[in-house]
Motif scaffolding. Structure first.
Motif, PDB file in Angstrom:
ATOM      1  N   GLY A 193       0.811  -1.214   0.000  1.00  0.00           N
ATOM      2  CA  GLY A 193       0.000   0.000   0.000  1.00  0.00           C
ATOM      3  C   GLY A 193       0.845   1.265   0.000  1.00  0.00           C
ATOM      4  N   GLU A 194       1.932   1.248   0.800  1.00  0.00           N
ATOM      5  CA  GLU A 194       2.824   2.407   0.816  1.00  0.00           C
ATOM      6  C   GLU A 194       3.482   2.608  -0.547  1.00  0.00           C
ATOM      7  OE1 GLU A 194       3.269   4.618   3.061  1.00  0.00           O
ATOM      8  OE2 GLU A 194       2.050   3.717   4.646  1.00  0.00           O
ATOM      9  N   SER A 195       3.867   1.500  -1.193  1.00  0.00           N
ATOM     10  CA  SER A 195       4.486   1.611  -2.515  1.00  0.00           C
ATOM     11  C   SER A 195       3.515   2.201  -3.539  1.00  0.00           C
ATOM     12  CB  SER A 195       4.973   0.240  -2.968  1.00  0.00           C
ATOM     13  OG  SER A 195       5.525   0.303  -4.270  1.00  0.00           O
ATOM     14  N   LEU A 196       2.284   1.719  -3.519  1.00  0.00           N
ATOM     15  CA  LEU A 196       1.285   2.249  -4.449  1.00  0.00           C
ATOM     16  C   LEU A 196       0.988   3.713  -4.159  1.00  0.00           C
ATOM     17  CD1 LEU A 196      -1.177  -0.778  -4.602  1.00  0.00           C
ATOM     18  CD2 LEU A 196       0.504  -0.100  -6.323  1.00  0.00           C
ATOM     19  N   ALA A 197       0.907   4.050  -2.849  1.00  0.00           N
ATOM     20  CA  ALA A 197       0.648   5.445  -2.490  1.00  0.00           C
ATOM     21  C   ALA A 197       1.798   6.344  -2.920  1.00  0.00           C
ATOM     22  CB  ALA A 197       0.403   5.558  -0.984  1.00  0.00           C
ATOM     23  N   ALA A 198       3.039   5.867  -2.723  1.00  0.00           N
ATOM     24  CA  ALA A 198       4.192   6.676  -3.125  1.00  0.00           C
ATOM     25  C   ALA A 198       4.204   6.890  -4.644  1.00  0.00           C
ATOM     26  CB  ALA A 198       5.483   6.012  -2.678  1.00  0.00           C
ATOM     27  N   ALA A 199       3.879   5.828  -5.402  1.00  0.00           N
ATOM     28  CA  ALA A 199       3.832   5.971  -6.859  1.00  0.00           C
ATOM     29  C   ALA A 199       2.753   6.963  -7.281  1.00  0.00           C
ATOM     30  CB  ALA A 199       3.591   4.606  -7.505  1.00  0.00           C
TER      31      ALA A 199
END
Length: 284
Positions: A193-199
């Motif tokens: 989720g953090e990776s998707l949010a950062a992207a």
């Protein structure tokens, strides 16, 4: 005359008893196995059957499926874990003659061989395999029982593990393992989720860099969302990075201007104010 009557009564009673002993009823789900003087004569189908008293012996064999519970067995698995496993077996007699002649008590024999087969098969598997691959274990037990009971005229139709009892220490260890597995999945999902949010935030920042007014519109939208609660005071700061950038550009322009323009020479004829007796400035 009285003796004759008593004799007739005795003969009638004996005839009735002999007839009662000669008449046998074989039920629809049974098959009779007839012995005469201890030798096998044959089988008798369901219905009303007559035998010779004191000469013939008729064994009725049930052909229905029998449910036989296999009592709990203490078993040590391949990875040295002690478990108690109970099961249930379903079988039926397919050959009545063999079930009477080949084995003394077919139910007791199947019960004993089922217990030993259960211990043998489960002991060849680890604890994880016993808990997760019950279908394969059931099939292995049934196949072994079929090979052993075919000579008894019995067919084992189904074997199912009913209950698996674990030690308390193993239960606690498995509970800790399950908790650790859930925590691992939670951390992985959180990281994804953090990776998707950062992207997504990176894409949004690129869009805002290409369109500077987008940041201002986003700020105004945030202000509208916050202003729903009328009981709060909102301090809305200016965009920090743009302010710092403008300040840096201003200082750079001022420094460049100061470096390029030389200082003007001093004017010696300039009037320097000074104290005079008359209060009039003195010229130099």
């Amino acid at each position: 005359m009285e003796v004759l009557i008593v004799l007739l009564v005795v003969v009638a009673v004996l005839a009735v008893l002999a007839l009662a002993m000669a008449v046998k009823i074989v039920k629809q789900y049974e098959q009779g196995v007839l012995f005469r003087f201890g030798r096998l004569v044959g089988t008798r189908d369901p219905g009303l059957r007559f035998i010779i008293p004191f000469v013939d012996v008729l064994h009725r064999v049930s052909l229905r499926i029998v449910t036989m519970p296999i009592q709990s067995q203490g078993i040590i698995t391949r990875d040295n874990v002690s478990v108690d496993v109970s099961a249930v077996a379903y079988f039926r007699v397919t050959d009545a003659v063999k079930s009477v002649i080949a084995v003394e008590n077919v139910h007791a024999a199947i019960n004993q061989i089922a217990q030993t087969t259960l211990r043998k098969v489960v002991g060849q598997h680890t604890l994880d395999e016993t808990l997760s691959e019950t279908d394969r274990i059931n099939l292995d037990i049934r196949e072994i029982l079929d090979v052993a009971t075919v000579e008894w005229g019995v067919q084992v139709t189904l074997v199912e593990l009913k209950d698996i009892q674990l030690p308390d220490t193993m239960k606690r260890a498995m509970a800790r393992q399950a908790e650790a597995e859930r925590e691992k999945r939670a951390k992985i999902i959180n990281a994804e989720g953090e990776s998707l949010a950062a992207a997504a935030l990176g894409d949004a920042s690129d869009t805002m860099m290409a369109h500077p007014l987008a940041l201002q519109l986003r700020n105004l939208q945030s202000l509208v969302e916050i202003a729903v609660d009328k009981n709060s005071t909102v301090v809305f700061p200016a965009p920090l990075m743009s302010t710092i950038g403008e300040l840096g550009s201003f200082l750079a322009r001022e420094t460049a201007a100061a470096t390029l323009s030389p200082a003007p020479p001093a004017d010696l004829t300039k009037t320097i104010p000074g104290p005079t007796p008359n209060g009039v400035p003195e010229s130099v």
